[in-house]
Write a protein that holds these residues in place. Structure first.
Motif, PDB file in Angstrom:
ATOM      1  N   GLY A 146      24.567 -36.094  14.724  1.00 43.83           N
ATOM      2  CA  GLY A 146      24.218 -37.054  15.750  1.00 43.83           C
ATOM      3  C   GLY A 146      25.195 -38.211  15.702  1.00 43.83           C
ATOM      4  N   GLY A 147      24.821 -39.359  16.264  1.00 43.94           N
ATOM      5  CA  GLY A 147      25.687 -40.523  16.222  1.00 43.94           C
ATOM      6  C   GLY A 147      26.785 -40.466  17.256  1.00 43.94           C
ATOM      7  N   ASP A 148      27.643 -41.474  17.212  1.00 44.36           N
ATOM      8  CA  ASP A 148      28.688 -41.622  18.221  1.00 44.36           C
ATOM      9  C   ASP A 148      30.086 -41.444  17.649  1.00 44.36           C
ATOM     10  N   THR A 149      30.193 -41.009  16.381  1.00 42.40           N
ATOM     11  CA  THR A 149      31.471 -41.062  15.669  1.00 42.40           C
ATOM     12  C   THR A 149      31.847 -39.752  15.001  1.00 42.40           C
ATOM     13  N   LEU A 150      33.149 -39.432  15.083  1.00 46.24           N
ATOM     14  CA  LEU A 150      33.749 -38.401  14.239  1.00 46.24           C
ATOM     15  C   LEU A 150      34.513 -39.117  13.140  1.00 46.24           C
ATOM     16  N   SER A 151      34.139 -38.883  11.893  1.00 47.33           N
ATOM     17  CA  SER A 151      34.846 -39.476  10.767  1.00 47.33           C
ATOM     18  C   SER A 151      35.916 -38.510  10.281  1.00 47.33           C
ATOM     19  N   LEU A 152      36.749 -38.958   9.356  1.00 44.91           N
ATOM     20  CA  LEU A 152      37.818 -38.115   8.842  1.00 44.91           C
ATOM     21  C   LEU A 152      37.252 -36.821   8.269  1.00 44.91           C
ATOM     22  N   GLY A 153      37.823 -35.709   8.690  1.00 42.36           N
ATOM     23  CA  GLY A 153      37.377 -34.402   8.217  1.00 42.36           C
ATOM     24  C   GLY A 153      36.207 -33.832   8.988  1.00 42.36           C
ATOM     25  N   ALA A 154      35.645 -34.608   9.932  1.00 41.28           N
ATOM     26  CA  ALA A 154      34.477 -34.154  10.690  1.00 41.28           C
ATOM     27  C   ALA A 154      34.908 -33.342  11.905  1.00 41.28           C
ATOM     28  N   SER A 155      34.000 -32.495  12.387  1.00 42.67           N
ATOM     29  CA  SER A 155      34.300 -31.663  13.541  1.00 42.67           C
ATOM     30  C   SER A 155      33.023 -31.371  14.313  1.00 42.67           C
ATOM     31  N   ILE A 156      33.194 -30.928  15.555  1.00 43.46           N
ATOM     32  CA  ILE A 156      32.069 -30.430  16.341  1.00 43.46           C
ATOM     33  C   ILE A 156      32.460 -29.084  16.931  1.00 43.46           C
TER      34      ILE A 156
ATOM     35  N   ARG B 254      38.949 -19.508  25.610  1.00 46.29           N
ATOM     36  CA  ARG B 254      38.445 -18.351  26.343  1.00 46.29           C
ATOM     37  C   ARG B 254      37.213 -17.762  25.657  1.00 46.29           C
ATOM     38  N   ASN B 255      36.219 -17.460  26.462  1.00 46.42           N
ATOM     39  CA  ASN B 255      35.038 -16.696  26.043  1.00 46.42           C
ATOM     40  C   ASN B 255      34.034 -17.468  25.189  1.00 46.42           C
ATOM     41  N   ARG B 256      34.493 -18.330  24.311  1.00 44.62           N
ATOM     42  CA  ARG B 256      33.546 -19.136  23.533  1.00 44.62           C
ATOM     43  C   ARG B 256      34.210 -20.436  23.114  1.00 44.62           C
ATOM     44  N   SER B 257      33.368 -21.404  22.755  1.00 46.52           N
ATOM     45  CA  SER B 257      33.899 -22.725  22.415  1.00 46.52           C
ATOM     46  C   SER B 257      34.685 -22.663  21.116  1.00 46.52           C
ATOM     47  N   GLY B 258      35.530 -23.662  20.918  1.00 45.84           N
ATOM     48  CA  GLY B 258      36.327 -23.749  19.714  1.00 45.84           C
ATOM     49  C   GLY B 258      35.819 -24.831  18.784  1.00 45.84           C
ATOM     50  N   VAL B 259      36.745 -25.593  18.218  1.00 47.88           N
ATOM     51  CA  VAL B 259      36.415 -26.647  17.265  1.00 47.88           C
ATOM     52  C   VAL B 259      37.248 -27.884  17.588  1.00 47.88           C
ATOM     53  N   LEU B 260      36.604 -29.041  17.712  1.00 44.43           N
ATOM     54  CA  LEU B 260      37.299 -30.322  17.825  1.00 44.43           C
ATOM     55  C   LEU B 260      37.180 -31.012  16.481  1.00 44.43           C
ATOM     56  N   LYS B 261      38.322 -31.328  15.874  1.00 42.49           N
ATOM     57  CA  LYS B 261      38.300 -31.851  14.502  1.00 42.49           C
ATOM     58  C   LYS B 261      39.188 -33.083  14.370  1.00 42.49           C
ATOM     59  N   LEU B 262      38.682 -34.074  13.644  1.00 40.41           N
ATOM     60  CA  LEU B 262      39.488 -35.205  13.214  1.00 40.41           C
ATOM     61  C   LEU B 262      39.915 -34.914  11.781  1.00 40.41           C
ATOM     62  N   SER B 263      41.158 -34.534  11.608  1.00 38.64           N
ATOM     63  CA  SER B 263      41.636 -34.104  10.292  1.00 38.64           C
ATOM     64  C   SER B 263      41.644 -35.262   9.302  1.00 38.64           C
ATOM     65  N   LYS B 264      41.756 -34.923   8.031  1.00 37.32           N
ATOM     66  CA  LYS B 264      41.818 -35.952   6.993  1.00 37.32           C
ATOM     67  C   LYS B 264      43.099 -36.760   7.097  1.00 37.32           C
TER      68      LYS B 264
END
Length: 278
Positions: free
Chosen positions: A31-41, A92-102
């Motif tokens: 939840g929340g409004d933030t992606l921290s370092l190393g986090a992904s959705i 294509r076909n399915r979602s991927g990953v959005l990541k804020l790397s370290k």
């Protein structure tokens, strides 16, 4: 106990490998409004602005198998997209990953790990936050309040209140209502150098101009003087024209200015019954 069967070891190895790969894209965000370092959705995971107005996550236009990272209004039944990251390069076909790397880089990958989009910044970020204005910002690792990248600098087909627009920026229409790829129409500063906003077809044919700014309105939009629903502020610098609009009238009313795929511009306000009014 005897030798452990080879098939058992192989199966345990495969489970561990898959788990490790998934863990590298773990949903650090809860939840929340933030992606921290190393986090992904990924998948249905999202981040939502502090007051619950805007949401960022994956979406797929109805009837298609393409997936995009976008920003939309969080509490409106009709999903209304205001920004798209990978409009030219969908998963294509399915979602991927959005990541804020370290390392502080914000990047979008497809399900196979191929890069689809990344935020254009040379400075390391410490976090990415979706604001109540609809702006996705990346904040500096050194100065926690310094913005090193923001989605407002890279509009797609929509202007939101408070967004500073002009210079080299363009609104480019969606190709169709189901395809956010760039369409044929753009809304931008006049490339000839005249201090006005223009509508252009096919990157070459100007079919409308706002006229120059006289301090209260653009000459070809005299109705701007009747400041009932919105207010326009203009920065007319030596090198460029910048425009910012803010909503007026109904308190906390939501609005959006859109370049539609037929080439027209439309200003919408959200009424109390959660329906957009043109």
């Amino acid at each position: 106990m005897g030798d452990i069967p080879e098939k058992f070891l192989l199966s345990r190895f495969l489970v561990f490998t898959v788990f490790s790969q998934l863990s590298s894209y773990a949903a650090v965000v809860e939840g929340g409004d933030t992606l921290s370092l190393g986090a992904s959705i990924t998948g249905n995971q999202t981040i939502i602005s502090e007051n619950g107005t805007f949401e960022l996550g994956f979406f797929s236009p109805n009837g298609t198998t393409n997936w995009y990272i976008g920003i939309w209004y969080a509490n409106i039944t009709e999903k209304t997209i205001v920004w798209v990251a990978n409009r030219e390069n969908p998963a294509r076909n399915r979602s991927g990953v959005l990541k804020l790397s370290k390392e502080g880089d914000l990047e979008l990958f497809d399900a196979e790990g191929a890069s689809l989009w990344s935020a254009d910044t040379s400075n390391k970020a410490s976090r990415a936050v979706i604001l109540d204005s609809g702006n996705l910002v990346m904040l500096s690792d050194e100065n926690k309040f310094e913005t090193v990248w923001q989605s407002f600098d890279y509009p797609v087909g929509t202007l939101l209140p408070g967004m500073r627009f002009g210079g080299q920026q363009k609104l480019v229409s969606w190709k169709s209502s189901l395809d956010p790829a760039p369409g044929l129409f753009s809304y931008q500063s006049d490339p000839s150098g005249v201090k006005q906003l223009v509508l252009i077809w096919n990157s070459s044919v100007q079919y409308w101009g706002s006229g120059t700014w006289d301090g209260n309105a653009f000459s070809q939009i005299p109705e701007m003087r009747n400041k009932v629903f919105y207010n326009i502020s203009v920065e007319n610098t030596n090198s460029a024209l910048y425009v910012t609009y803010t909503s007026m009238g109904i308190k906390n009313a939501l609005s959006r200015f859109v370049l539609v795929n037929s080439g027209g511009t439309q200003l919408y306000g959200l009424l109390d019954d959660a329906k957009w009014s043109l």
